[in-house]
Design an enzyme around this catalytic site. Sequence first.
Site, PDB file in Angstrom:
ATOM      1  CG  MET A   8     -66.603 -16.115  14.964  1.00 54.52           C
ATOM      2  SD  MET A   8     -65.316 -16.024  16.221  1.00 54.52           S
ATOM      3  CE  MET A   8     -63.864 -15.736  15.202  1.00 54.52           C
ATOM      4  CG  ASP A  27     -65.626 -18.513   2.753  1.00 58.60           C
ATOM      5  OD1 ASP A  27     -64.656 -19.199   2.370  1.00 58.60           O
ATOM      6  OD2 ASP A  27     -65.965 -18.431   3.938  1.00 58.60           O
ATOM      7  CG  ASP A  50     -57.680 -15.708  -3.857  1.00 56.15           C
ATOM      8  OD1 ASP A  50     -57.257 -15.325  -2.744  1.00 56.15           O
ATOM      9  OD2 ASP A  50     -56.995 -16.430  -4.614  1.00 56.15           O
ATOM     10  CB  VAL A  51     -59.218 -12.303   0.955  1.00 54.51           C
ATOM     11  CG1 VAL A  51     -60.704 -12.437   1.245  1.00 54.51           C
ATOM     12  CG2 VAL A  51     -58.436 -13.477   1.557  1.00 54.51           C
ATOM     13  CG  ASN A  77     -64.325 -13.631   9.945  1.00 57.68           C
ATOM     14  OD1 ASN A  77     -64.201 -13.611  11.161  1.00 57.68           O
ATOM     15  ND2 ASN A  77     -64.653 -14.745   9.277  1.00 57.68           N
ATOM     16  CE1 TYR A 138     -54.700 -17.448  13.286  1.00 57.64           C
ATOM     17  CE2 TYR A 138     -53.906 -17.206  15.539  1.00 57.64           C
ATOM     18  CZ  TYR A 138     -54.942 -17.164  14.629  1.00 57.64           C
ATOM     19  OH  TYR A 138     -56.207 -16.828  15.046  1.00 57.64           O
ATOM     20  CE  LYS A 142     -55.553 -14.011  12.638  1.00 58.19           C
ATOM     21  NZ  LYS A 142     -56.717 -13.441  11.902  1.00 58.19           N
ATOM     22  CB  THR A 173     -65.643 -22.852  15.857  1.00 57.80           C
ATOM     23  OG1 THR A 173     -64.248 -23.215  15.868  1.00 57.80           O
ATOM     24  CG2 THR A 173     -65.790 -21.396  16.254  1.00 57.80           C
TER      25      THR A 173
END
Length: 232
Positions: A8, A27, A50-51, A77, A138, A142, A173
Site C-alpha cells: 500500500m 523502507d 529502520d523506523v 505508513n 497489532y 494501532k 493487497t
Amino acid sequence: MTGAASGMGETHVRAFVEEGAKVVFTDILEEEGKDLQKELGDQTLFLVHDVREASAWEQVVEKTKETFGPVDILVNNAGISVAKSMFDMSEEEYRRIFEINQLSVFLGMKSVAPFMNEGGSIINISSINGLVGGAVGYTDTKFAVRGMTKAASVELAHRGIRVNSVHPGVIETPMVTEGDAVEQIKQFAQTIPMRRMAQPEEVTKMVVFLASDDASYSTGSEFIIDGGLTAN
C-alpha cells in the site's frame, strides 16, 4: 513516507508523484525501494531506514532537507502484524510490533514536525483495529497511533500543522491475496456491508486528500475506509 517500497505504501508513493509532489520514501526493502525510485525518477528519493531508531530518523530528515528542502507532508505508513495469541507471543515479538507500529510514529512526528512548513500535514496509518478489537500487539499499537494522533494534533495546531489518522479495513493487497488464509479472507469479505475488500488506491485517495489543502480544517480526526465493517 515510511514502509513505502512495496504494498500500500508503494501505491501512496505513485499517487503523490502523479500529483506533482517530490517524495522521499523509506523502507528496509532496499532492492524494491531502489527499483521504485529508478522507475519514478528525480521526483523521488529512496532511503533505507529502520523506523525504530531515532538516529535513523535524523539522517532521513537531513537527507530530505538537502535534497528537496523543508517538509510539507509526513506519512507514517510502516507497520507489521503477528498472528499469535498473547499466550504464544514472546516478549521479543511484542516489542518488535510496538517499535515498528507505535514507537516509529512517535519518532517520526518528533523528528519531522520541527522542520515542517506551516500548513503541513501528518498522516498516521492506523487500522480499524485502532477502533475495535483484534490481534494482541497489532490492536494495542494501532489504538496508540490513534491516541498519539489526537495528542499531536492539539500540540501542533498552533503551528498550522494538521495530524490525522487513517483506518483501513480489509485491503486487497498481495499479502492478503497470496497468503495462506486467502479463502477465509474472501469469505470474510462477504460479511462486510459493501461485500468486498478495498483496493489500495481507495486508501491512497484518502491519504492524498488529507495531505492536500482540501482538508485544511481537518485535524485530530479518524478517517475510516472499511466498507461499513465497523458500522455494524
